[in-house]
Design an enzyme around this catalytic site. Structure first.
Site, PDB file in Angstrom:
ATOM      1  N   CYS A   1     -19.266   2.840  -6.575  1.00 33.30           N
ATOM      2  CA  CYS A   1     -19.354   1.416  -6.880  1.00 33.30           C
ATOM      3  C   CYS A   1     -18.115   0.965  -7.646  1.00 33.30           C
ATOM      4  O   CYS A   1     -17.229   1.760  -7.964  1.00 33.30           O
ATOM      5  CB  CYS A   1     -20.609   1.103  -7.692  1.00 33.30           C
ATOM      6  SG  CYS A   1     -20.577   1.805  -9.353  1.00 33.30           S
TER       7      CYS A   1
ATOM      8  N   CYS B   1     -17.159   2.812 -10.841  1.00 37.11           N
ATOM      9  CA  CYS B   1     -16.402   4.059 -10.667  1.00 37.11           C
ATOM     10  C   CYS B   1     -14.913   3.761 -10.557  1.00 37.11           C
ATOM     11  O   CYS B   1     -14.076   4.433 -11.177  1.00 37.11           O
ATOM     12  CB  CYS B   1     -16.875   4.794  -9.415  1.00 37.11           C
ATOM     13  SG  CYS B   1     -18.640   5.163  -9.356  1.00 37.11           S
TER      14      CYS B   1
ATOM     15  N   ASP C   1      15.107 -19.090  10.125  1.00 37.14           N
ATOM     16  CA  ASP C   1      16.447 -18.762  10.598  1.00 37.14           C
ATOM     17  C   ASP C   1      16.487 -19.043  12.099  1.00 37.14           C
ATOM     18  O   ASP C   1      15.507 -18.824  12.812  1.00 37.14           O
ATOM     19  CB  ASP C   1      16.738 -17.288  10.322  1.00 37.14           C
ATOM     20  CG  ASP C   1      18.098 -16.880  10.843  1.00 37.14           C
ATOM     21  OD1 ASP C   1      19.088 -17.486  10.413  1.00 37.14           O
ATOM     22  OD2 ASP C   1      18.149 -15.974  11.692  1.00 37.14           O
TER      23      ASP C   1
END
Length: 770
Positions: free
Chosen positions: A24, A27, A458
């Site tokens: 989870c 952790c 460009d």
């Protein structure tokens, strides 16, 4: 991004870890916090991939990183790759960078390991539920039967939760598994305690006493089954989310046919070396990046770039590994192999992006860091308040209500959805991007695409094809046109610019009768991006470039010569001066073609709320002609802009309050790409441009730029939706549970459903662009 900033500091390196045991967001937060306590270490942990990217300074070894993670209760291993050498001593110059392998995709809560536990839990939970809830199927002392049937469910089937909770408890920490383990164990043990106190409480079927209502075996069993089902579906869904990257990793050819001493030998593709000559027959994959030295064909790059039209290739054409040779036989000289190929670089970029952490996820991390302890305290508080409200004389029904409310708070509050909301969305979005030939460099890019309102384009290679061809050549003062072209081609052959390639190609064709078409050698070559080139050819000093380049090198231009240049540019051509020994010798005029999809792509960019601006080093007449053809306003055209000028143009727009994206493909675009708020490199361009960019489109279609921005925005929107529902679920669910308005079994189902729904919502990104 922060990781890139740290890596740029001397001595820093990137260590990649696989981490087992995380379940989870708590952790994740715990591992990051522990690693962050090491001086100079910065970690980004990914829950779905169960991996971590750790930026490590000199003085800290890989083993220290692994030991730190292991000390938190999880199992860390260095991700092995051909380019990674574990650090056992301090070498600041070494950068350990995990290769883009698919191994880490196999870790985590694999569906295969969860399946037997889920099956056993489901088979035993059904009779427990029926016995407990349906009087018609009850039998004498049914409570003991329910206790026996539910025991394997709450012990063996729920063992992953109990084990993780115990491991974290040894380190004085708590996670989602702590809540599940306590909730399930409390429900079962409380029920057993009730039976022990009154062994005859279920002596008779359908007993209507308060005592029978004090058993929660069905709660413990159903909650365990629901959570296992949720984790099983979640594991399957996360595997699907990672399918795109695994598919990308598997695109490469497994074998290659190498030509050696006139004979062909088949070898594994990973044994290829730079310079090897690879034979590619029709229908085969090109084994590695290289240059065609013999043969012509059409190459299908759709799996890699997202472009559906095969590209014609011939001698001197560059080809990319993992693309498919559709027709003729090719001989390809390998120029990049192994971890240096375009495919490996793509996989590495995608993997790193998926492991990163978006700024929007930081709030979830901060909350998850204190969430589980807070829920444990809230469950105790709920139980206590229920007892306080009940008064001094607590009857069994009130005790059961207090216990039920506390268990429900524990079960419904598990922050699974919170931990999955961001990484699974990012995993799916970047994976889908890879399938479309779009590389999103990191989570920060998602935020940037949301805010950009201006895009600088460009011209050459981005809006136009960049495949210039010499339309006309002229000579001054008795010079021969063929000599002017030959000398210019010789010096331009040493440059990578599209104009240089066109002039060199034209010179080679015109002078094929000289030395087999090979141009004379150039010495003392030098160039100025956006200016021109210079060198010595056959003992003569040659200059080729723009007016400013000639002026810088002391070459004077007469009025008549300038008029000739002006006339060429007025016709919409790109005109280049050629000077020999300090005297203007002639003009070479080139023309470019607009890419077929450019106009439609610019219209898409406008619909996305972006203002397109054409930025080019070409002359004003050419720029205006191109802008009119693709739908760019005349006021948004900037011609004759050198590389430094492109950077200044970005800065001016930023100073005016614009959030600027820049799309380009050449060396002369790299500085502007880096300066822009969002740099977008066309994959047909140079490595330095791709390195400087935040987004890379592997094809050369401007439409992919619009698609990349759309995908990034869609991914960000998905992550925000996931986070909203994850927060909303807990914000609503916990108070309802604390008030005793929710059954623990429904809470378990809702908690499992929330995680599955977050992952399923993310998986919708897999259909983007279809």
């Amino acid at each position: 991004m922060q990781t890139e900033h740290l890596l740029n500091q001397a001595g820093n390196r990137l260590v990649e870890l696989d981490i087992e045991g995380m379940t989870c967001a708590s952790c994740v937060n715990r591992v990051e916090r522990k690693l962050g306590k090491l001086d100079g270490v910065e970690a980004s942990v990914n829950l779905p991939l169960e991996s971590a990217h750790v930026t490590v300074p000199a003085g800290i070894t890989d083993q220290q990183i692994v030991d730190t993670v292991n000390a938190t209760g999880y199992k860390a291993t260095l991700r092995q790759s051909p380019t990674h050498t574990p650090q056992t001593n301090d070498h600041p110059e070494h950068v350990s960078s995990g290769g883009a392998t698919g191994d880490h995709m196999q870790h985590g809560p694999a569906a295969g390991t969860l399946r037997p536990r889920l099956i056993v839990a489901a088979v035993l939970t059904v009779p427990v539920f029926l016995i407990s809830m349906v009087p018609a199927v009850q039998f004498p002392n049914w409570g003991w039967g329910a206790a026996l049937l539910s025991l394997p469910v709450v012990s063996w089937a729920a063992w992953p939760f109990h084990r993780a909770a115990a491991v974290n408890a040894r380190h004085f920490a708590s996670t989602m598994d702590t809540l599940v383990s306590i909730g399930v164990a409390a429900a079962y043990l409380f029920s057993v305690w009730q039976l022990v106190l009154d062994p005859l409480m279920t002596e008779h079927p359908a007993m209507e006493g308060m005592e029978a209502g004090g058993l929660y075996f069905e709660v413990a069993a159903v909650v365990t089954t629901f959570l296992l089902l949720g984790r099983f579906l979640e594991a399957n869904a996360k595997q699907k989310a990672g399918d795109a990257l695994k598919a990308l990793l598997n695109l490469g050819a497994k074998d290659a046919t190498v030509l050696h001493d006139g004979s062909e030998h088949k070898i594994p593709a990973d044994r290829l070396r730079v310079g090897d000559i690879v034979v590619v027959r029709p229908g085969e994959k090109i084994a590695t990046d290289g240059v065609v030295i013999e043969g012509s064909s059409a190459v299908d790059a759709s799996l890699l770039t997202g472009e559906s039209v095969p590209v014609e290739v011939g001698p001197e054409s560059k080809v990319t590994g993992a693309t498919i040779n559709t027709s003729g036989r090719l001989l390809v000289r390998a120029t990049r192999v192994g971890s240096e190929t375009t495919l490996a670089q793509m996989a590495r970029l995608v993997s790193q992006a998926q492991t990163g952490k978006a700024p929007i996820a930081r709030l979830a991390d901060r909350i998850s860091g204190v969430f589980v302890p807070l829920v444990l305290a809230l469950a105790v508080l709920t139980f206590g308040l229920w007892l306080v409200v009940s008064g001094p004389a607590i009857d069994p029904a009130e005790l059961r209500a207090a216990f039920t409310a506390a268990v429900t708070v524990l079960v419904i509050a598990c922050p699974c959805a919170l931990g999955l909301a961001t990484p699974v969305g990012l995993l799916t979005g970047t994976g889908r991007g890879a399938q479309l030939g779009i590389l999103i460099k990191g989570p920060q890019v998602l935020e940037d695409t949301r805010t950009v309102d201006t895009i600088l384009l460009d011209k050459t290679g981005t809006v136009t094809s960049g495949k210039l061809s010499v339309a006309e050549s002229s000579a001054f003062d008795g010079q021969q046109v063929s000599d002017v072209l030959r000398l210019a081609g010789a010096v331009e052959a040493a440059s990578e610019h599209p104009i240089a390639h066109a002039i060199a190609a034209a010179a080679g064709q015109v002078h094929a009768k000289y030395d087999g078409g090979r141009l004379p050698a150039v010495e003392h070559f030098r160039s100025a991006p956006g200016g021109g080139v210079a060198g010595t050819v056959e003992g003569r000093a040659i200059l080729a470039g723009r007016t400013g380049w000639l002026s810088e090198n002391g070459v004077s231009i007469s009025q008549v010569q300038q008029q000739a240049l002006d006339a060429a540019e007025a016709s919409g051509a790109t005109a280049i001066w050629v000077a020999v020994d300090g005297v203007p010798a002639g003009i070479i005029s080139l023309r470019d073609t607009i890419k077929p999809g450019s106009a439609a792509a610019i219209e898409r960019l406008k619909r996305l709320g972006l203002r397109p601006i054409l930025l080019t080093g070409d002359n004003a007449a050419v720029a205006a002609q191109v802008a009119a053809a693709v739908g760019i306003s005349p006021g948004d055209v900037h011609a004759g802009v050198l590389p430094a000028g492109k950077v200044e143009a970005v800065k001016r727009l930023q100073a005016g309050g614009a959030t600027v994206a820049m799309a380009g493909d050449g060396v002369n675009d790299a500085a502007a790409l880096a300066q822009a708020d969002l740099g977008i490199a066309m994959g047909s361009g140079t490595d330095v441009a791709i390195e400087a960019a935040d987004l890379t489109v592997m094809g050369d279609d401007l439409g992919q730029v619009a698609q990349a921005i759309e995908l990034s925005r869609r991914t960000l929107a998905t992550i925000k939706t996931n986070l909203f529902w994850a927060f909303f679920y807990n914000a609503i669910g916990i108070p309802v549970a604390a008030l005793g308005l929710l059954n623990p079994m429904l809470a378990g189902g809702a908690m499992a459903a929330s995680s599955v729904l977050v992952v399923a919502n993310s998986l919708r990104l897999r259909s983007f662009g279809k």
